[in-house]
Design an enzyme around this catalytic site. Structure first.
Site, PDB file in Angstrom:
ATOM      1  CB  SER A 182      -0.960  -0.025   1.190  1.00  0.00           C
ATOM      2  OG  SER A 182      -0.490   0.789   2.219  1.00  0.00           O
ATOM      3  CE  LYS A 183       0.578   7.969  -3.065  1.00  0.00           C
ATOM      4  NZ  LYS A 183       1.904   8.485  -3.312  1.00  0.00           N
TER       5      LYS A 183
END
Ligand code: GLU
Length: 484
Positions: A253-254
């Site tokens: 996940s960013k």
């Protein structure tokens, strides 16, 4: 059989998640390998999440990756527009058709009511599910409220009994109890369709034959299937792709700081290496080959060899691929891509091509370059113990002798280049009847001041130039003389 048509349907969030790019790649490859068409569709119906320039990021990414689309917002095509917000008005009639057919209904529940309901579920520790409050509203009342301009949504009416079964090429047959399906919203109160509705309508209207997307959509697919059935439309071939996880099993996940495609580029990963790596993240060829160009993949990719077990995104493996691609480049090409990194690291004007030649075999990611070149800027104080190397049979005494002998030879070299320096030092090795390591090791230490260097003595000396090389060797001599 009809022409294979796949689509990449990103939501413009401003960055490209690695899993999203893998979807684009597989969609592209499935189209190409079957001589079909690859369509780009922008899914921007979530108007609250719009990000400026996000569509440009999508175009740019596809372009640099070589994933050329056949139809899309920028190039048009027979089933446009290819941006969902520009198609806004075409969805409502389809939802109304479902209402007429008894597969959907109007819902006037206020935000407050839904929030209160949500809280009740939360308190009970249950997952929220709309309670079908508006399902039984008399037609008359619905008409009256619509005419009065009351805000509404349209919800899909799920069957309460039986099961829905669909086939996925990767995951096989999947069945769910209909009673578990929520009456999801199809048209929102702002008039926009939800992703859940728009994707089905558009995939149908755009004649998409293979719906390829991440497995996080598997659980919603029964609802889509029911929509296709309600309309009496042909159900596309579903190809859900395995989840991409980190080595510890967690999701990428960013928000947790995991790299997006653009981050990887900025760190000095090569597009070709990323694409190659992503191709193997969930798919495998029927051979041991690991290095594939995009055009090779376009010939051999096969849906049958997509795996359903989660794929581990391993940075170490990506680094390895990147290193392989770097080593396969010509020195000139490597010099070109490495130049900004080399320039950034150097405080003085040094010849960059020899530096590129030196670091190419030892570089896996371009961002490593600055860390390797600092010693060109200045000679740091170093521990004289590093002159001692057992295998090279060197110690401070041997080193001092070799360095002293090297000075006049290097001073009088008619030309200063890799070959002339090497030949001269080798001649000296023979003359002194020593092992070559007894010459090259001390010179390398003297000119770099480091145990680990990105190149050998000769390569470093060439880059530093005669004057600086001799200055550093003389420092070595002076310091060694004090201890020997
Ligand atoms: N807009 C969706 C996304 O970006 C597309 C999913 C799909 O391919 O259907 O995740």
């Amino acid at each position: 059989m009809s022409v294979v048509r796949t689509r990449y349907a990103p939501s413009p969030t401003g960055y490209i998640h690695i899993g999203n790019l893998r979807s684009a790649l597989y969609e592209y490859l499935i189209a190409r390998v079957n001589g079909g068409k690859f369509i780009l569709r922008i899914e921007d119906t979530d108007q609250e999440r719009l990000v400026e320039d996000a569509v440009d990021v999508i175009y740019r990414t596809l372009k640099i990756c070589g994933l050329k689309h056949d139809e899309g917002p920028d190039i048009g095509g027979p089933y446009g527009p290819y941006i969902q917000s520009l198609r806004k008005d075409l969805y409502l009639p389809y939802a109304e058709e479902l209402v007429r057919k008894g597969h959907a209904y109007y819902c006037f529940c206020s935000k407050e009511r839904l929030e209160a309901l949500q809280n009740q579920y939360k308190e009970r520790g249950e997952v929220f599910r709309y309670d079908r409050h508006c399902l039984g509203l008399p037609e008359e009342e619905v008409r009256r409220r619509l005419e009065a301009g009351e805000p509404y949504v349209i919800r899909q009416k799920m069957p309460t009994e039986g099961t829905t079964t669909f086939h996925d090429v990767v995951y096989g047959e999947i069945s769910v109890e209909n009673s578990e399906l929520e009456d999801q919203i199809l048209i929102k109160s702002d008039g926009y369709p939800t992703y859940n509705f728009a994707n089905v309508i558009d995939d149908h209207l755009m004649k998409i034959t293979h719906v390829v997307r991440g497995s996080e959509y598997l659980s919603s697919t029964p609802k889509y299937n029911l929509l296709y059935e309600a309309f009496g439309w042909e159900i596309p071939t579903y190809v859900h792709l395995p989840l991409i996880v980190k080595p510890d099993g967690s999701k990428i996940s960013k928000r947790k700081g995991d790299a997006t495609f653009e981050d990887l580029l900025a760190e000095g990963y090569l597009v070709e290496a990323i694409i190659n790596y992503l191709a193997l993240l969930g798919w495998s060829p029927d051979s041991n080959q690991e290095i594939f160009s995009l055009s090779e993949l376009e010939k051999i990719f096969s849906i049958e060899r997509i795996s359903k077990s989660p794929s581990v995104f391993d940075m170490a493996k990506l680094r390895w691929f990147n290193g392989e691609y770097i080593r396969a480049m010509s020195v000139e090409d490597f010099h070109e891509i490495a130049l900004p990194w080399i320039k950034k690291s150097l405080e003085k004007d040094l010849p960059t091509l020899p530096i590129a030649r030196m670091i190419q075999p030892r570089t896996e990611v371009l961002s490593e370059i600055p860390g390797k070149l600092g010693f060109f800027n200045r000679l740091e104080d170093y521990d004289l113990e590093i002159y001692t190397h057992k295998k090279m049979k060197t110690d401070p005494e041997v080193s001092l002798r070799s360095l002293k002998a090297a000075v006049p030879v290097l001073e009088s070299l008619p030309e200063w280049n890799e070959k002339s320096i090497y030949d001269a030092l080798m001649a000296l090795v023979e003359e002194l009847q020593i092992k070559s390591g007894q010459m090259f090791w001390p010179v390398r230490i003297a000119v770099s001041g480091q145990l680990v260097t990105p190149g050998g003595a000769v390569e470093i000396a060439e880059v530093l130039g005669r004057k600086e090389t001799l200055r550093r060797i003389n420092i070595g001599i002076e310091r060694l003389s004090a201890v020997v």
